[in-house]
Design an enzyme around this catalytic site. Structure first.
Site, PDB file in Angstrom:
ATOM      1  N   HIS A   1      -7.984   7.366   2.620  1.00 19.96           N
ATOM      2  CA  HIS A   1      -6.845   8.229   2.294  1.00 19.96           C
ATOM      3  C   HIS A   1      -6.813   8.575   0.815  1.00 19.96           C
ATOM      4  O   HIS A   1      -7.117   7.761  -0.047  1.00 19.96           O
ATOM      5  CB  HIS A   1      -5.515   7.659   2.786  1.00 19.96           C
ATOM      6  CG  HIS A   1      -5.041   6.408   2.115  1.00 19.96           C
ATOM      7  ND1 HIS A   1      -4.342   6.419   0.932  1.00 19.96           N
ATOM      8  CD2 HIS A   1      -5.143   5.103   2.479  1.00 19.96           C
ATOM      9  CE1 HIS A   1      -4.029   5.168   0.599  1.00 19.96           C
ATOM     10  NE2 HIS A   1      -4.505   4.353   1.507  1.00 19.96           N
TER      11      HIS A   1
ATOM     12  N   HIS B 261      -0.363  -1.801  -3.925  1.00 17.83           N
ATOM     13  CA  HIS B 261       0.956  -1.153  -4.049  1.00 17.83           C
ATOM     14  C   HIS B 261       1.674  -1.505  -5.350  1.00 17.83           C
ATOM     15  O   HIS B 261       2.901  -1.546  -5.394  1.00 17.83           O
ATOM     16  CB  HIS B 261       1.867  -1.502  -2.857  1.00 17.83           C
ATOM     17  CG  HIS B 261       1.413  -0.923  -1.555  1.00 17.83           C
ATOM     18  ND1 HIS B 261       2.142  -1.027  -0.397  1.00 17.83           N
ATOM     19  CD2 HIS B 261       0.304  -0.223  -1.220  1.00 17.83           C
ATOM     20  CE1 HIS B 261       1.501  -0.428   0.593  1.00 17.83           C
ATOM     21  NE2 HIS B 261       0.378   0.064   0.119  1.00 17.83           N
TER      22      HIS B 261
ATOM     23  N   ASP C 226     -10.066   1.289   3.985  1.00 17.65           N
ATOM     24  CA  ASP C 226      -8.733   1.259   3.363  1.00 17.65           C
ATOM     25  C   ASP C 226      -8.247  -0.178   3.213  1.00 17.65           C
ATOM     26  O   ASP C 226      -7.170  -0.540   3.665  1.00 17.65           O
ATOM     27  CB  ASP C 226      -7.745   2.089   4.197  1.00 17.65           C
ATOM     28  CG  ASP C 226      -6.357   2.140   3.558  1.00 17.65           C
ATOM     29  OD1 ASP C 226      -6.246   1.837   2.351  1.00 17.65           O
ATOM     30  OD2 ASP C 226      -5.389   2.472   4.263  1.00 17.65           O
TER      31      ASP C 226
ATOM     32  N   ASP D 105      -6.574   1.041  -3.589  1.00 14.57           N
ATOM     33  CA  ASP D 105      -5.829   1.635  -2.468  1.00 14.57           C
ATOM     34  C   ASP D 105      -5.465   3.064  -2.782  1.00 14.57           C
ATOM     35  O   ASP D 105      -4.395   3.332  -3.278  1.00 14.57           O
ATOM     36  CB  ASP D 105      -4.588   0.778  -2.193  1.00 14.57           C
ATOM     37  CG  ASP D 105      -3.820   1.229  -0.966  1.00 14.57           C
ATOM     38  OD1 ASP D 105      -4.377   1.991  -0.163  1.00 14.57           O
ATOM     39  OD2 ASP D 105      -2.656   0.823  -0.819  1.00 14.57           O
TER      40      ASP D 105
ATOM     41  N   GLU E 278      -1.200   8.630   3.717  1.00 16.26           N
ATOM     42  CA  GLU E 278      -1.261   7.441   4.558  1.00 16.26           C
ATOM     43  C   GLU E 278      -0.051   6.560   4.275  1.00 16.26           C
ATOM     44  O   GLU E 278       0.564   6.002   5.182  1.00 16.26           O
ATOM     45  CB  GLU E 278      -2.558   6.663   4.264  1.00 16.26           C
ATOM     46  CG  GLU E 278      -2.806   5.462   5.195  1.00 16.26           C
ATOM     47  CD  GLU E 278      -2.166   4.165   4.716  1.00 16.26           C
ATOM     48  OE1 GLU E 278      -2.017   3.239   5.529  1.00 16.26           O
ATOM     49  OE2 GLU E 278      -1.789   4.075   3.529  1.00 16.26           O
ATOM     50  N   GLU E 279       0.289   6.440   2.989  1.00 16.28           N
ATOM     51  CA  GLU E 279       1.228   5.403   2.555  1.00 16.28           C
ATOM     52  C   GLU E 279       2.627   5.553   3.126  1.00 16.28           C
ATOM     53  O   GLU E 279       3.293   4.567   3.421  1.00 16.28           O
ATOM     54  CB  GLU E 279       1.315   5.382   1.019  1.00 16.28           C
ATOM     55  CG  GLU E 279       0.014   5.024   0.309  1.00 16.28           C
ATOM     56  CD  GLU E 279      -0.444   3.595   0.557  1.00 16.28           C
ATOM     57  OE1 GLU E 279       0.193   2.871   1.334  1.00 16.28           O
ATOM     58  OE2 GLU E 279      -1.471   3.206  -0.030  1.00 16.28           O
TER      59      GLU E 279
END
Lengths: 474, 474
Positions: free
Chosen positions: A284, A429, A358, A296, A330-331
């Protein structure tokens, strides 16, 4: 692997294994293919391309959250770089994405011992009313402990979830802990809480909080939700341990804007005699708003892009088409994945295998699959080429990944090189997910595994049949 | 240890060694003292007191920067806890401290690839004018490279210092790197720069920037100065490596308020027949504004307090008085240390030994000293008791520490248990300096070393003569 509790399932599994074993002699690949795959493996290990791509995306774009200017810049970056690298059919697939903006987040202990906390709003959290809110804290470990409380103990309070995430290689610790982030705010709101604070879903002791999506339910008015870093959670618990009432103040200016436009970016290495069949390599393109997302998922973008690019140079050429899909958003709701999977059954039927990167920058430690029994010999042949890289062979029930989940549910076979997640959730994140966290050797090893797997799948003579669709609501 | 480059110095050192060796037989301690010291060592290793104190100070007070409400709360905390622990003569010594407030700090790359940076203002930095400033960046490694530039290359620019701090056990990496923080802004301002950005003076790859004091010179107007985290420094350098001009924007609302009142907090374990002589155990009570300062210097406060408290319970009693001094405002100008040392020569003459804990939570890996030659046998006896804890014996030219520096310069003998600084600068002067970074076993080992050293110095029969004052301006 799943433990089979029903006899007919065990029987089916045994049958699969026997069928697969009998197919061993009918190895689906030529000797020349395997030799080429070993050459590809070596080229991948010495290629700087993936690391260069991570550096480029994190340096030139950085944060690229759905709907943000960085998101648009990332789409431009992807198109530009895929074209520069000589991919065919480089194109955008329009995707409508939600557009949440974080604003400011301020969380403080106001009693008994005033201190500011390091906190981030959970993705999708509503803001507080102007001036914020303050209330007494009630500590629970997890959703179960919350449910055991009488509503009167929760009403008017801020619920603090104290459960700490376990460090695991396979990300199972995340899977367990993340329930609180996903469902805690709605569950606490249903009991009358005014806000939720969670111990960060992350494994590091850095004073950095982890964001990630939360959700609400229609039947209960939403309440603000934040995560505090592990050291701040310790501090809060030490103040709670004093036995004195602990009051927190929260001020959050997050809000939801109208949906925005983004795009999946698609590019191909065309196949030869089976070019209509697609081996999909997905990652992503978006990241959370607070982070350059090196692991990420710039790493995933780099792994699948570099793998496909290396395959393009191979002889013999891939017979099937290698398609790179860099998914939008995606998130915060899998917008790109849903849009991609909604292309219609004829288009989906062309996808004979899907792989996703991912879970960081590697190394790959296991290959799992979810393929038809007659494809298992191919999986084993793929494994034989990457086994020297320290890769084990796992089971045939993988979930595959978030972005290819909708394809998997439609019956598309999945191959899952498992990226080592041991340290991934230290920075996942967070602002701390930066280029320096990428180990170039681990990244190259991951490229090698993805490249070998996709190449051999694209070379295999045998058909790669779909499975029965999954009822995703089960 | 220092390398002697002048013959007379080498001769003096040799003489010291010979004198010390000849004094070996005249061991200054009784067998019973050494046995008691070993008992004290064991008690310290199993005492939870120091860790409890770190937890208490970081939980109940947290950040305690000079002049802030936390500073006043820390003084109250110290008086309350020292009294609770049964110390004698617990008292405040008034200290006037500067009062700088940080406000907001926002630093962004605006060209060529816009990204926000994680930055902190250096302590004492002026603010920017309202609306901030923006200018092109010029990268230099260190002060030397800056000095080599023509003023015209610097004028109107933001100077970025790229030198990275080395990780070392003895903090020498910090000593080298910190020059840029201390002197960079004034040096850049003298060449016409509009601001300074430094790569954080710290060893971790976390996206957390390290503050610390900077200074200006009267002859040049001050300019704003910030530190960016190591990953942000990498990002800035990657953008600079693109060859395109890089522009930064800075907005800082820091400002200096009128001086404020604080206090050194002093407490004693009275001696018996030599109670007029003082063995001083020092640490600093203040912290930087952004951090609870668990390692810097709640750990030091805890080490010296616990060491003294454990000594109070020993038989035989210490003959000399053990004095704990928790200094005010070490971080931003050594206010407490200067005030303490200005008590007059009669009071200073009572101090026969000073020790300081201000380099984290241990373990102690070496004992250094700066004592008269005739005191070296005592140092060796102290070392013999702590050697089983993994402590080496160092040289006799230690600087001792920042807060006891003024006493040392006045000739007070110094004993320096060296705390292991290998990981200290991962979190030093950052939000990340929290309780979880304290290893309770290392902390207890440190308490054991400080306690044994102070106890045996307080028991020794021999006098502990002063040295010649040091010309601190050399």
């Amino acid at each position: 692997m799943t433990v089979h509790t029903r006899p007919w399932r065990a029987c089916l599994a045994l049958l699969s294994t026997l069928l697969a074993a009998s197919a061993l002699d009918a190895a689906p690949l030529e000797r020349a293919d395997l030799a080429a795959a070993r050459e590809l493996r070596q080229r991948a290990l010495s290629s700087p391309l993936a690391y260069d791509l991570v550096r480029s995306l994190t340096t030139e774009v950085g944060p690229r959250f759905a709907g943000s200017p960085g998101d648009a810049a990332a789409v431009e970056w992807a198109v530009r770089n895929l074209e520069r690298l000589g991919f065919s059919n480089v194109r955008r697939m329009d995707v409508t994405v939600p557009h949440w903006v974080r604003g400011r987040t301020e969380v403080s202990i106001v009693e008994p011992f005033p201190q500011k906390l390091v906190a981030v709003a959970l993705g999708g959290s509503i803001g507080t009313e102007e001036g914020g809110l303050a209330a007494e804290v009630i500590q629970v470990r997890d959703l179960e402990e919350l449910q055991a409380l009488d509503d009167s103990a929760v009403a008017g309070r801020i619920v603090y979830f104290s459960q700490r995430m376990d460090r695991t290689r396979d990300a199972s610790g995340y899977g367990r802990a993340v329930q609180v982030r996903a469902r805690g705010p709605a569950a606490a709101a249903a009991k009358g809480a005014v806000a939720v604070v969670i111990r960060t879903i992350g494994t590091s002791n850095n004073r950095i909080a982890h964001t990630g999506a939360t959700g609400y339910v229609d039947s209960v008015p939403p309440i603000p939700a934040v995560a505090i870093s592990n050291p701040d959670a310790d501090l809060l618990e030490n103040q709670l341990a004093s036995g004195r009432p602990v009051r927190l103040s929260l001020e959050i200016t997050a809000r939801e804007l109208p949906p925005a436009r983004s795009a999946n970016v698609i590019a191909e290495i065309p196949g030869t005699d089976r070019s209509d069949e697609i081996v999909l390599l997905g990652a992503h393109l978006d990241s959370w708003d607070i982070t350059p997302g090196a692991l990420d998922d710039a790493a995933g973008v780099a792994i699948v892009t570099a793998a496909a690019r290396l395959i393009a140079d191979m002889e013999p050429k891939p017979r099937r088409t290698i398609r790179v899909v860099l998914f939008a958003n995606e998130e915060f709701g899998l917008s790109g994945a849903r849009t991609y999977a909604a292309q219609g059954s004829q288009e989906i039927a062309r996808h004979v295998l899907a792989m996703e990167a991912d879970l960081g920058a590697g190394p790959v430690w296991m290959i799992e699959s979810r393929v038809a029994p007659e494809t298992l010999p191919l999986v084993r042949q793929i494994h034989s080429v990457v086994e020297p890289l320290g890769v084990a062979l796992g089971g045939n029930e993988t979930s595959g990944g978030a972005d290819i989940g909708p394809l998997r549910n439609l019956g598309v076979p999945v191959l899952s090189p498992q990226l080592d997640a041991t340290n991934y959730f230290d920075v996942h994140h967070t602002v701390n997910d930066t280029l320096d966290k990428v180990n170039p050797e681990h990244l190259s090893q991951s490229v090698a595994v993805f490249a070998v797997a996709a190449y051999l799948a694209a070379r295999a003579d045998a058909p790669l049949p779909h499975l029965h669709p999954v009822d995703a609501t089960r």
